[in-house]
Design a protein around this motif. Structure first.
Motif, PDB file in Angstrom:
ATOM      1  N   SER A   1       0.832  -1.207   0.000  1.00  0.00           N
ATOM      2  CA  SER A   1       0.000   0.000   0.000  1.00  0.00           C
ATOM      3  C   SER A   1       0.867   1.258   0.000  1.00  0.00           C
ATOM      4  N   LEU A   2       2.015   1.211   0.700  1.00  0.00           N
ATOM      5  CA  LEU A   2       2.896   2.380   0.669  1.00  0.00           C
ATOM      6  C   LEU A   2       3.440   2.604  -0.734  1.00  0.00           C
ATOM      7  N   ALA A   3       3.740   1.493  -1.407  1.00  0.00           N
ATOM      8  CA  ALA A   3       4.258   1.619  -2.777  1.00  0.00           C
ATOM      9  C   ALA A   3       3.214   2.281  -3.676  1.00  0.00           C
ATOM     10  N   ILE A   4       1.967   1.907  -3.467  1.00  0.00           N
ATOM     11  CA  ILE A   4       0.911   2.509  -4.294  1.00  0.00           C
ATOM     12  C   ILE A   4       0.769   3.994  -3.987  1.00  0.00           C
ATOM     13  N   PHE A   5       0.808   4.329  -2.720  1.00  0.00           N
ATOM     14  CA  PHE A   5       0.728   5.750  -2.347  1.00  0.00           C
ATOM     15  C   PHE A   5       1.859   6.547  -2.999  1.00  0.00           C
ATOM     16  N   LYS A   6       3.012   5.907  -3.081  1.00  0.00           N
ATOM     17  CA  LYS A   6       4.135   6.611  -3.710  1.00  0.00           C
ATOM     18  C   LYS A   6       3.909   6.757  -5.208  1.00  0.00           C
ATOM     19  N   GLU A   7       3.392   5.713  -5.814  1.00  0.00           N
ATOM     20  CA  GLU A   7       3.107   5.816  -7.245  1.00  0.00           C
ATOM     21  C   GLU A   7       2.140   6.956  -7.526  1.00  0.00           C
ATOM     22  N   LEU A   8       1.217   7.157  -6.593  1.00  0.00           N
ATOM     23  CA  LEU A   8       0.232   8.226  -6.767  1.00  0.00           C
ATOM     24  C   LEU A   8       0.766   9.571  -6.290  1.00  0.00           C
ATOM     25  N   GLU A   9       2.027   9.554  -5.819  1.00  0.00           N
ATOM     26  CA  GLU A   9       2.684  10.767  -5.320  1.00  0.00           C
ATOM     27  C   GLU A   9       1.975  11.368  -4.111  1.00  0.00           C
ATOM     28  N   LEU A  10       1.243  10.504  -3.400  1.00  0.00           N
ATOM     29  CA  LEU A  10       0.664  10.964  -2.143  1.00  0.00           C
ATOM     30  C   LEU A  10       1.753  10.969  -1.078  1.00  0.00           C
ATOM     31  N   LEU A  11       2.649  10.006  -1.201  1.00  0.00           N
ATOM     32  CA  LEU A  11       3.831   9.966  -0.335  1.00  0.00           C
ATOM     33  C   LEU A  11       5.066  10.090  -1.223  1.00  0.00           C
ATOM     34  N   HIS A  12       6.163  10.539  -0.586  1.00  0.00           N
ATOM     35  CA  HIS A  12       7.396  10.728  -1.346  1.00  0.00           C
ATOM     36  C   HIS A  12       8.536   9.987  -0.672  1.00  0.00           C
ATOM     37  N   ASP A  13       9.584   9.707  -1.458  1.00  0.00           N
ATOM     38  CA  ASP A  13      10.707   8.937  -0.925  1.00  0.00           C
ATOM     39  C   ASP A  13      11.343   9.590   0.291  1.00  0.00           C
ATOM     40  N   ASP A  14      11.324  10.913   0.334  1.00  0.00           N
ATOM     41  CA  ASP A  14      12.000  11.572   1.449  1.00  0.00           C
ATOM     42  C   ASP A  14      11.072  11.831   2.649  1.00  0.00           C
ATOM     43  N   ASP A  15       9.890  11.233   2.647  1.00  0.00           N
ATOM     44  CA  ASP A  15       9.015  11.392   3.812  1.00  0.00           C
ATOM     45  C   ASP A  15       9.594  10.661   5.021  1.00  0.00           C
ATOM     46  N   THR A  16       9.427  11.270   6.177  1.00  0.00           N
ATOM     47  CA  THR A  16       9.895  10.614   7.403  1.00  0.00           C
ATOM     48  C   THR A  16       8.855   9.589   7.859  1.00  0.00           C
ATOM     49  N   GLU A  17       9.250   8.758   8.810  1.00  0.00           N
ATOM     50  CA  GLU A  17       8.293   7.794   9.374  1.00  0.00           C
ATOM     51  C   GLU A  17       7.085   8.532   9.964  1.00  0.00           C
ATOM     52  N   ALA A  18       7.389   9.672  10.582  1.00  0.00           N
ATOM     53  CA  ALA A  18       6.302  10.447  11.183  1.00  0.00           C
ATOM     54  C   ALA A  18       5.328  10.937  10.107  1.00  0.00           C
ATOM     55  N   ASP A  19       5.886  11.398   8.976  1.00  0.00           N
ATOM     56  CA  ASP A  19       5.030  11.822   7.861  1.00  0.00           C
ATOM     57  C   ASP A  19       4.127  10.669   7.428  1.00  0.00           C
ATOM     58  N   ILE A  20       4.761   9.526   7.250  1.00  0.00           N
ATOM     59  CA  ILE A  20       4.012   8.358   6.776  1.00  0.00           C
ATOM     60  C   ILE A  20       2.911   8.001   7.764  1.00  0.00           C
ATOM     61  N   ALA A  21       3.289   8.001   9.052  1.00  0.00           N
ATOM     62  CA  ALA A  21       2.304   7.641  10.074  1.00  0.00           C
ATOM     63  C   ALA A  21       1.158   8.641  10.113  1.00  0.00           C
ATOM     64  N   PHE A  22       1.470   9.884   9.811  1.00  0.00           N
ATOM     65  CA  PHE A  22       0.424  10.902   9.845  1.00  0.00           C
ATOM     66  C   PHE A  22      -0.472  10.842   8.607  1.00  0.00           C
ATOM     67  N   PHE A  23       0.144  10.774   7.434  1.00  0.00           N
ATOM     68  CA  PHE A  23      -0.640  10.914   6.208  1.00  0.00           C
ATOM     69  C   PHE A  23      -1.365   9.643   5.778  1.00  0.00           C
ATOM     70  N   THR A  24      -0.773   8.490   6.038  1.00  0.00           N
ATOM     71  CA  THR A  24      -1.369   7.261   5.531  1.00  0.00           C
ATOM     72  C   THR A  24      -2.833   7.079   5.954  1.00  0.00           C
ATOM     73  N   PRO A  25      -3.131   7.200   7.240  1.00  0.00           N
ATOM     74  CA  PRO A  25      -4.544   7.005   7.610  1.00  0.00           C
ATOM     75  C   PRO A  25      -5.463   8.065   7.013  1.00  0.00           C
ATOM     76  N   LEU A  26      -4.926   9.274   6.852  1.00  0.00           N
ATOM     77  CA  LEU A  26      -5.742  10.334   6.259  1.00  0.00           C
ATOM     78  C   LEU A  26      -6.106  10.006   4.818  1.00  0.00           C
ATOM     79  N   PHE A  27      -5.090   9.606   4.046  1.00  0.00           N
ATOM     80  CA  PHE A  27      -5.348   9.278   2.646  1.00  0.00           C
ATOM     81  C   PHE A  27      -6.288   8.099   2.537  1.00  0.00           C
TER      82      PHE A  27
END
Ligand SMILES: Nc1ncnc2c1ncn2[C@@H]1O[C@H](COP(=O)(O)OP(=O)(O)O)[C@@H](O)[C@H]1O
Ligand SMILES: [Mg+2]
Lengths: 214, 434
Positions: B327-353
């Motif tokens: 699922s993280l890979a898909i979020f990255k493909e959609l550019e919702l997440l980026h390679d340079d996001d921190t763990e905190a970013d991921i933890a924050f944005f993933t549930p929102l998206f």
């Protein structure tokens, strides 16, 4: 030779040489004609210069008057239709007008002597537009001031001419937009008190300027 | 049709207008926070209304491209969605009219003759406003036609309009210039396409032929011989705009039938053609009481690249979230997440998206869906409100979401909005995504 073929050769000469012919004699000799052929039509080159502008105007006006739809138009629509057709008619002379404009810094200048006859004919036409507008309630009828509207339209004409000269848009569509917008705004001004205020302000400034010089 | 005062015509004048809105919006925020200090209950709705009003007033005098940008911005990050949308929907109906001589001039430039030379009748005044022009009604023998005519000089002003809205967008969206550029690129491309009536004609013909088999839809015949890059001529279509139509109290059955037709129309384009009429604005449909819809205006068409389509619709499958890596890979493909996001970013944005995507794809996961469900709709708006309340979202300088999502999301928002207004119950589950 008739007026229009003389004009055509005259334009051609200037575009090729970048200047006016030295004399009527030289010009006509180049055409293998006598100068009497020239003087039968024009007294000098200046007359030909004036003829150029008034001729484009008259051609435009005649074409408009032959158009049935034009007579049904209201005043502002008539004026727009005039500008659209006029800029269209000028198109065949664009290089020449550009050449004329290059000679002065500010493009075609409203005081240019060559515009004299055109200006008179236009003011006459503009008066008829203004009275039609007054008749239809589109233009406010006020003593002394309504008389001045035609001069405003003349300034607008020169503005549009210079706009067209500088227009680089495809198919000159920016000129079309400029015509539409300036005619709309012009009629709005003529329909409201704003014009009086502008005029009043102009007079005020003029007086001040005069006083400060005397 | 209301005649607009006048279009600000010089660059400076327009710039001054936009700056004006920026200042006013800033002022509204200040007022809002000041009020909030005293009274914590001041609703954001109120602020949004003030902002939407000021921005709308300003941008509507600019018309065309600036207005479209504002529309897009308001949809994407959920900024002022409801208030904006209501205002912007009106904008469709208030373009400045073209004078009869100008219409003649445009015809002359295209075909050498004014409309009177081609048509037996031609309304001297427009019968409807278009976003960058107007529509006239014409008759040729016994056939009634709609002739859409574009305002001259529109395409030329798009680039400079956008350059002026950009700083304003940077402020409103709080994104980095780079990311804004990427979005603006997408929007500018689409806006330029919308001014290209020759392209619109071609797409209209192609897409309406491709969708002709879908039930309860009608498309006009187009007439290339009376069309140019500034003019489109097609059959005149009967019908009512959405508001008028709803005022006639159509039966549930009729509303369902229309809702289904619209759903099928979008479903077929997105999933089969991968090319979609990306402007489901209520002004682009005419509704009839027999339960059919007339469709026109293929000015805004989005071609969906596979690299966007594939990950986007994989998220319909909720099981995907069981595999975190996937699922993280898909979020990255959609550019919702980026390679340079921190763990905190991921933890924050993933549930929102996830919440957002679940909400938007909910209809796909059910056999029938009741778009009249206020709770569902309210939920979407509440979510958008929640988003802008979050400092992490407001202050994120990175764009979240690929440029392709702009028009695809807008298409779904628009479609859902119309279906909600119709209160239609639609069979939405026939397509299997996994
Ligand atoms: N074929 C048609 N028949 C009847 N009305 C039409 C037709 N095409 C357009 N219109 C009217 O003109 C309006 C604007 O047309 P549209 O194609 O949507 O312009 P735009 O591309 O600027 O959005 C529509 O909302 C509709 O009322
Ligand atoms: Mg439309």
């Amino acid at each position: 030779m008739d007026n229009s073929s003389l004009l055509e050769k005259y334009i051609q000469y200037q575009l090729e040489h970048g200047k006016k012919p030295e004399s009527v004699y030289v010009f006509m000799k180049k055409l293998k004609k006598t100068d009497a052929d020239f003087f039968a039509h024009f007294s000098n080159f200046e007359a030909l210069d004036r003829y150029f502008w008034v001729n484009v105007f008259e051609t435009t006006r005649q074409k408009l008057e032959a158009d049935k739809q034009y007579s049904d138009f209201g005043a502002s629509e008539k004026l727009s239709a005039f500008y659209f057709l006029w800029t269209q008619e000028l198109m065949q002379y664009r290089s020449y007008v550009l050449y004329l404009a290059e000679k002065s810094i500010k493009g075609i200048n409203p005081m240019d002597k060559a515009l004299h006859d055109f200006r008179h004919a236009f003011l006459d036409y503009a008066s008829s537009i203004v009275s039609a507008g007054i008749g239809a309630g589109q233009i406010a009828d006020r003593k002394f001031i309504s008389e001045q509207f035609k001069h405003g339209l003349w300034v607008q004409t020169l503005f549009l001419l210079n706009f067209w000269l500088k227009d680089t848009s495809k198919d000159f569509e920016d000129t079309d937009a400029a015509i539409e917008k300036t005619v709309n705004i012009g009629f709005k001004l003529m329909g409201e008190n704003l014009f009086d205020e502008v005029l009043d302000f102009g007079k005020f400034m003029f007086q001040r300027a005069k006083n400060s010089f005397s | 049709m209301k005649t607009q005062e006048r279009i600000p015509k010089t660059r400076i004048e327009r710039a001054a207008h936009i700056a004006g809105a920026g200042v006013k919006v800033g002022g509204n925020y200040l007022k809002h926070y000041a009020k909030k200090l005293v009274n914590a209950d001041v609703s954001r709705e109120e602020l949004h209304k003030d902002n939407a009003g000021d921005i709308y007033e300003t941008l509507s005098t600019l018309k065309g491209s600036a207005l479209k940008v504002a529309q897009m911005m308001s949809m994407d990050r959920g900024i002022l969605p409801r208030e904006y949308q209501e205002k912007f929907q009106l904008s469709q109906y208030s373009a400045p009219p073209l004078s009869a001589p100008l219409v003649n001039q445009i015809f002359r430039k295209a075909f050498g003759q004014p409309p009177s030379a081609f048509f037996d009748e031609f309304t001297s005044k427009a019968v409807a406003a278009a976003s960058i022009g107007q529509v006239h009604k014409a008759r040729s023998k016994d056939k009634w036609l709609a002739v859409k005519i574009q305002y001259p000089g529109v395409a030329n002003s798009i680039g400079s309009d956008l350059r002026m809205v950009k700083p304003f967008a940077v402020r409103l969206l709080n994104m980095s210039k780079n990311d804004i550029d990427n979005y603006f690129d997408e929007i500018e491309g689409k806006l330029l396409e919308e001014t290209n009536y020759a392209l619109e004609l071609k797409r209209s013909i192609e897409l309406s032929a491709a969708c002709a088999h879908i039930g309860n839809l009608n498309f006009p015949t187009y007439y290339p011989e009376w069309s140019s890059d500034k003019i489109i001529t097609m059959d005149w279509l009967e019908g009512m705009h959405l508001k008028e139509f709803l005022a006639t109290n159509p039966s549930q059955e009729v509303r369902n039938r229309i809702g289904q037709a619209l759903w099928d129309f979008y479903d077929f384009q997105i999933h089969e053609l991968k090319t979609v009429h990306a402007d489901p604005h209520p002004g682009n449909f005419l509704f009839l009481n027999d339960g059919t819809v007339n469709i026109f205006d293929f000015g805004c068409v989005k071609e969906i690249p596979d690299r966007f389509y594939t990950p986007y619709f994989r998220l319909v499958d909720r099981n995907i979230y069981k595999d975190r890596e996937k699922s993280l890979a898909i979020f990255k493909e959609l550019e919702l997440l980026h390679d340079d996001d921190t763990e905190a970013d991921i933890a924050f944005f993933t549930p929102l998206f996830r919440e957002m995507i679940d909400m938007l794809t909910l209809p796909f996961t059910q056999d029938t869906f009741d778009f009249g469900n206020e709770q569902y709709f309210g939920g979407i708006y509440q979510f958008a409100d929640k988003l802008i309340e979050m400092p992490e979202v407001r202050n994120s300088k990175k764009a979240r979401g690929s440029r392709h999502s702009l028009y695809i999301n807008r298409t779904y928002y628009g479609l859902y909005h119309i279906l909600f207004d119709l209160k239609a119950v639609v069979n939405t589950g026939s397509r299997k995504f996994y």
